[in-house]
Design a protein around this motif. Structure first.
Motif, PDB file in Angstrom:
ATOM      1  N   GLU A  18      15.989  22.555  54.587  1.00  0.00           N
ATOM      2  CA  GLU A  18      15.077  23.599  54.126  1.00  0.00           C
ATOM      3  C   GLU A  18      14.897  23.592  52.605  1.00  0.00           C
ATOM      4  OE1 GLU A  18      16.385  24.157  58.056  1.00  0.00           O
ATOM      5  OE2 GLU A  18      17.657  24.138  56.256  1.00  0.00           O
ATOM      6  N   ASN A  19      15.964  23.302  51.856  1.00  0.00           N
ATOM      7  CA  ASN A  19      15.836  23.361  50.396  1.00  0.00           C
ATOM      8  C   ASN A  19      15.746  21.982  49.750  1.00  0.00           C
ATOM      9  OD1 ASN A  19      18.419  22.234  50.186  1.00  0.00           O
ATOM     10  ND2 ASN A  19      19.416  24.151  49.658  1.00  0.00           N
ATOM     11  N   PHE A  20      15.671  20.948  50.572  1.00  0.00           N
ATOM     12  CA  PHE A  20      15.667  19.582  50.046  1.00  0.00           C
ATOM     13  C   PHE A  20      14.521  19.335  49.070  1.00  0.00           C
ATOM     14  CE2 PHE A  20      14.014  15.293  50.169  1.00  0.00           C
ATOM     15  CZ  PHE A  20      15.125  14.546  49.817  1.00  0.00           C
ATOM     16  N   GLU A  21      13.313  19.680  49.470  1.00  0.00           N
ATOM     17  CA  GLU A  21      12.136  19.412  48.654  1.00  0.00           C
ATOM     18  C   GLU A  21      12.259  20.061  47.276  1.00  0.00           C
ATOM     19  OE1 GLU A  21       8.140  17.760  48.275  1.00  0.00           O
ATOM     20  OE2 GLU A  21       9.624  17.554  49.875  1.00  0.00           O
ATOM     21  N   GLN A  22      12.712  21.296  47.249  1.00  0.00           N
ATOM     22  CA  GLN A  22      12.846  22.036  45.994  1.00  0.00           C
ATOM     23  C   GLN A  22      13.821  21.355  45.040  1.00  0.00           C
ATOM     24  OE1 GLN A  22      14.363  25.998  46.566  1.00  0.00           O
ATOM     25  NE2 GLN A  22      14.413  26.467  44.380  1.00  0.00           N
ATOM     26  N   GLY A  23      14.871  20.767  45.598  1.00  0.00           N
ATOM     27  CA  GLY A  23      15.880  20.159  44.747  1.00  0.00           C
ATOM     28  C   GLY A  23      15.578  18.732  44.327  1.00  0.00           C
ATOM     29  N   TYR A  24      14.999  17.946  45.233  1.00  0.00           N
ATOM     30  CA  TYR A  24      14.882  16.513  44.969  1.00  0.00           C
ATOM     31  C   TYR A  24      13.538  16.056  44.433  1.00  0.00           C
ATOM     32  CZ  TYR A  24      19.487  15.164  46.490  1.00  0.00           C
ATOM     33  OH  TYR A  24      20.844  14.996  46.559  1.00  0.00           O
ATOM     34  N   ARG A  25      12.447  16.742  44.740  1.00  0.00           N
ATOM     35  CA  ARG A  25      11.162  16.274  44.211  1.00  0.00           C
ATOM     36  C   ARG A  25      11.122  16.309  42.681  1.00  0.00           C
ATOM     37  NH1 ARG A  25       6.406  14.630  45.858  1.00  0.00           N
ATOM     38  NH2 ARG A  25       6.963  14.995  48.037  1.00  0.00           N
ATOM     39  N   PRO A  26      11.555  17.404  42.019  1.00  0.00           N
ATOM     40  CA  PRO A  26      11.553  17.379  40.547  1.00  0.00           C
ATOM     41  C   PRO A  26      12.389  16.232  39.980  1.00  0.00           C
ATOM     42  CG  PRO A  26      11.830  19.614  41.352  1.00  0.00           C
ATOM     43  CD  PRO A  26      11.969  18.723  42.545  1.00  0.00           C
ATOM     44  N   PHE A  27      13.506  15.937  40.637  1.00  0.00           N
ATOM     45  CA  PHE A  27      14.356  14.837  40.183  1.00  0.00           C
ATOM     46  C   PHE A  27      13.628  13.501  40.310  1.00  0.00           C
ATOM     47  CE2 PHE A  27      17.367  11.447  41.223  1.00  0.00           C
ATOM     48  CZ  PHE A  27      18.159  11.449  40.099  1.00  0.00           C
ATOM     49  N   CYS A  28      12.981  13.266  41.459  1.00  0.00           N
ATOM     50  CA  CYS A  28      12.259  12.011  41.663  1.00  0.00           C
ATOM     51  C   CYS A  28      11.085  11.886  40.695  1.00  0.00           C
ATOM     52  CB  CYS A  28      11.774  11.913  43.106  1.00  0.00           C
ATOM     53  SG  CYS A  28      13.098  11.629  44.310  1.00  0.00           S
ATOM     54  N   ALA A  77      18.140   1.777  29.215  1.00  0.00           N
ATOM     55  CA  ALA A  77      17.654   0.535  29.835  1.00  0.00           C
ATOM     56  C   ALA A  77      16.135   0.492  29.873  1.00  0.00           C
ATOM     57  CB  ALA A  77      18.222   0.407  31.250  1.00  0.00           C
ATOM     58  N   PHE A  78      15.508   1.674  29.918  1.00  0.00           N
ATOM     59  CA  PHE A  78      14.052   1.749  29.948  1.00  0.00           C
ATOM     60  C   PHE A  78      13.451   2.097  28.580  1.00  0.00           C
ATOM     61  CE2 PHE A  78      14.936   2.040  34.468  1.00  0.00           C
ATOM     62  CZ  PHE A  78      13.894   1.315  35.026  1.00  0.00           C
ATOM     63  N   GLY A  79      14.277   2.064  27.534  1.00  0.00           N
ATOM     64  CA  GLY A  79      13.772   2.287  26.192  1.00  0.00           C
ATOM     65  C   GLY A  79      13.549   3.729  25.806  1.00  0.00           C
ATOM     66  N   HIS A  80      14.187   4.654  26.501  1.00  0.00           N
ATOM     67  CA  HIS A  80      14.051   6.079  26.178  1.00  0.00           C
ATOM     68  C   HIS A  80      15.274   6.528  25.384  1.00  0.00           C
ATOM     69  CE1 HIS A  80      10.486   7.412  28.569  1.00  0.00           C
ATOM     70  NE2 HIS A  80      10.720   6.254  29.181  1.00  0.00           N
ATOM     71  N   GLY A  81      15.074   6.778  24.110  1.00  0.00           N
ATOM     72  CA  GLY A  81      16.160   7.207  23.255  1.00  0.00           C
ATOM     73  C   GLY A  81      16.435   8.698  23.355  1.00  0.00           C
ATOM     74  N   PRO A  82      17.381   9.198  22.564  1.00  0.00           N
ATOM     75  CA  PRO A  82      17.770  10.617  22.619  1.00  0.00           C
ATOM     76  C   PRO A  82      16.631  11.598  22.376  1.00  0.00           C
ATOM     77  CG  PRO A  82      19.377   9.341  21.403  1.00  0.00           C
ATOM     78  CD  PRO A  82      18.216   8.424  21.637  1.00  0.00           C
ATOM     79  N   ASP A  83      15.584  11.175  21.670  1.00  0.00           N
ATOM     80  CA  ASP A  83      14.477  12.072  21.347  1.00  0.00           C
ATOM     81  C   ASP A  83      13.374  12.070  22.411  1.00  0.00           C
ATOM     82  OD1 ASP A  83      15.732  12.759  18.980  1.00  0.00           O
ATOM     83  OD2 ASP A  83      14.735  11.165  17.845  1.00  0.00           O
ATOM     84  N   SER A  84      13.539  11.292  23.456  1.00  0.00           N
ATOM     85  CA  SER A  84      12.520  11.189  24.504  1.00  0.00           C
ATOM     86  C   SER A  84      12.447  12.474  25.323  1.00  0.00           C
ATOM     87  CB  SER A  84      12.837  10.015  25.432  1.00  0.00           C
ATOM     88  OG  SER A  84      12.097  10.091  26.629  1.00  0.00           O
ATOM     89  N   ALA A  85      11.240  13.017  25.459  1.00  0.00           N
ATOM     90  CA  ALA A  85      11.055  14.232  26.274  1.00  0.00           C
ATOM     91  C   ALA A  85      11.362  13.952  27.736  1.00  0.00           C
ATOM     92  CB  ALA A  85       9.625  14.744  26.114  1.00  0.00           C
ATOM     93  N   ALA A  86      10.988  12.764  28.215  1.00  0.00           N
ATOM     94  CA  ALA A  86      11.259  12.404  29.610  1.00  0.00           C
ATOM     95  C   ALA A  86      12.763  12.298  29.852  1.00  0.00           C
ATOM     96  CB  ALA A  86      10.566  11.087  29.956  1.00  0.00           C
ATOM     97  N   ARG A  87      13.462  11.749  28.874  1.00  0.00           N
ATOM     98  CA  ARG A  87      14.926  11.652  28.990  1.00  0.00           C
ATOM     99  C   ARG A  87      15.554  13.045  29.019  1.00  0.00           C
ATOM    100  NH1 ARG A  87      18.993   7.848  25.392  1.00  0.00           N
ATOM    101  NH2 ARG A  87      20.953   8.954  25.843  1.00  0.00           N
ATOM    102  N   GLN A  88      15.083  13.942  28.185  1.00  0.00           N
ATOM    103  CA  GLN A  88      15.630  15.291  28.144  1.00  0.00           C
ATOM    104  C   GLN A  88      15.403  16.014  29.469  1.00  0.00           C
ATOM    105  OE1 GLN A  88      17.521  16.670  25.564  1.00  0.00           O
ATOM    106  NE2 GLN A  88      17.928  18.184  27.187  1.00  0.00           N
ATOM    107  N   ARG A  89      14.219  15.812  30.063  1.00  0.00           N
ATOM    108  CA  ARG A  89      13.939  16.455  31.342  1.00  0.00           C
ATOM    109  C   ARG A  89      14.884  15.943  32.428  1.00  0.00           C
ATOM    110  NH1 ARG A  89       9.144  15.440  35.623  1.00  0.00           N
ATOM    111  NH2 ARG A  89       9.438  17.312  36.892  1.00  0.00           N
ATOM    112  N   LEU A  90      15.091  14.623  32.477  1.00  0.00           N
ATOM    113  CA  LEU A  90      16.005  14.068  33.466  1.00  0.00           C
ATOM    114  C   LEU A  90      17.424  14.558  33.221  1.00  0.00           C
ATOM    115  CD1 LEU A  90      16.468  12.186  35.871  1.00  0.00           C
ATOM    116  CD2 LEU A  90      16.840  10.315  34.238  1.00  0.00           C
ATOM    117  N   MET A 136       9.628   7.871  47.765  1.00  0.00           N
ATOM    118  CA  MET A 136      11.016   7.980  47.336  1.00  0.00           C
ATOM    119  C   MET A 136      11.666   9.250  47.876  1.00  0.00           C
ATOM    120  SD  MET A 136      12.993   6.003  45.598  1.00  0.00           S
ATOM    121  CE  MET A 136      14.698   6.306  46.041  1.00  0.00           C
ATOM    122  N   VAL A 137      10.946  10.350  47.795  1.00  0.00           N
ATOM    123  CA  VAL A 137      11.462  11.625  48.312  1.00  0.00           C
ATOM    124  C   VAL A 137      11.763  11.503  49.799  1.00  0.00           C
ATOM    125  CG1 VAL A 137      10.879  14.033  48.805  1.00  0.00           C
ATOM    126  CG2 VAL A 137      10.345  13.059  46.559  1.00  0.00           C
TER     127      VAL A 137
END
Length: 267
Positions: A176-186, A122-135, A241-242
């Protein structure tokens, strides 16, 4: 074995000797994964490597995961929803619905894969997108944690009851572990949706990713966006968002910023 039988067997194994081995000061907050059939166990920060190692030894092993802490034995006895308030129960039900991409009543690996693909395309990131791979990589880590800790009957999918039980027993996320898990995702989401690279997302961008990734109707996102946008700038930052997600899980006030994050809870 039923979910309750798996949990009871894990408790017996834990009390029968594992507890003395793993419940040390340096392990507090880590995950212990138990093979309830052999009694083997391993410990690591997230439980992911421990689960992979145990499954490599016994591919069809029934695994049970638990976050180590001073009350871990008490938590193992409580395989119930006793720690979930009616308000949180509604929020977890809504979050589960967002995970269940195909709407079949279970969360499976394919739900995560399809949701990431739909959002990125939907945002124009195809299979080769580095951002898509990270997500995708971060989403697969989330799936692995879910299936390792919540899939009590080892059928490769997670029911709503299993998801809520795992959350109630602090197996998924804690303050306690929320930041570690969710910030990279956001941050990974922001890399996808932030078209002009200014580190912020507009209402239109927010509506689109919430709808494609988590199945929140666009009509329900406006109110949440305005609540999250504390400074009224018309944009949301990663920090905002976090904080909204943190409040969704851990703030019991129905008027909190995160309360409407995924839309009305009775819908």
């Amino acid at each position: 074995m039923s979910s309750e039988e798996v949990a009871k067997r894990a408790y017996r194994i834990y009390e029968g000797g594992i507890r003395q081995q793993v419940e040390t000061e340096q392990n507090i907050g880590k995950m212990v994964i138990i093979n309830v059939e052999t009694g083997d166990c391993e410990v690591d920060e997230t439980g992911l490597q421990a689960a992979r190692s145990l499954q490599a030894k016994s591919p069809h092993a029934r695994l049970f995961g638990m976050r180590l802490g001073y009350n871990v034995a008490v938590s193992l006895r409580r395989i119930s929803l006793m720690n979930i308030s009616p308000f949180l129960n509604k929020k977890l039900a809504r979050r589960f619905k967002g995970y269940d991409f195909d709407g079949n009543g279970y969360v499976e690996k394919t739900d995560f894969e399809q949701a990431v693909a739909k959002m990125c395309e939907a945002f124009g990131h195809g299979p080769d997108s580095a951002a898509r791979q990270r997500l995708y990589d971060l989403t697969m880590q989330l799936w692995q944690r879910l299936v390792t800790t919540a899939d009590a009957n080892a059928d490769g999918r997670i029911s709503e009851a299993e998801y809520k039980n795992a959350f109630a027993n602090s197996m998924l996320v804690t303050p306690e572990n929320f930041e570690q898990g969710y910030r990279p995702f956001c941050e990974a989401v922001m890399d996808i949706v932030d078209g002009d690279g200014d580190g912020r997302q507009s209402l239109e961008e927010y509506e689109l990713w919430m709808h494609t990734l988590i199945d929140v109707p666009k009509a329900d996102t406006g109110v949440a966006f305005r609540l999250i946008d504390k400074d009224g700038s018309g944009y949301i930052t990663t920090d905002e968002m976090v904080e909204a997600i943190r409040e969704y899980y851990f703030n019991e006030d129905p008027q909190s910023i995160g309360s409407l994050l995924l839309g009305p809870l009775d819908s």
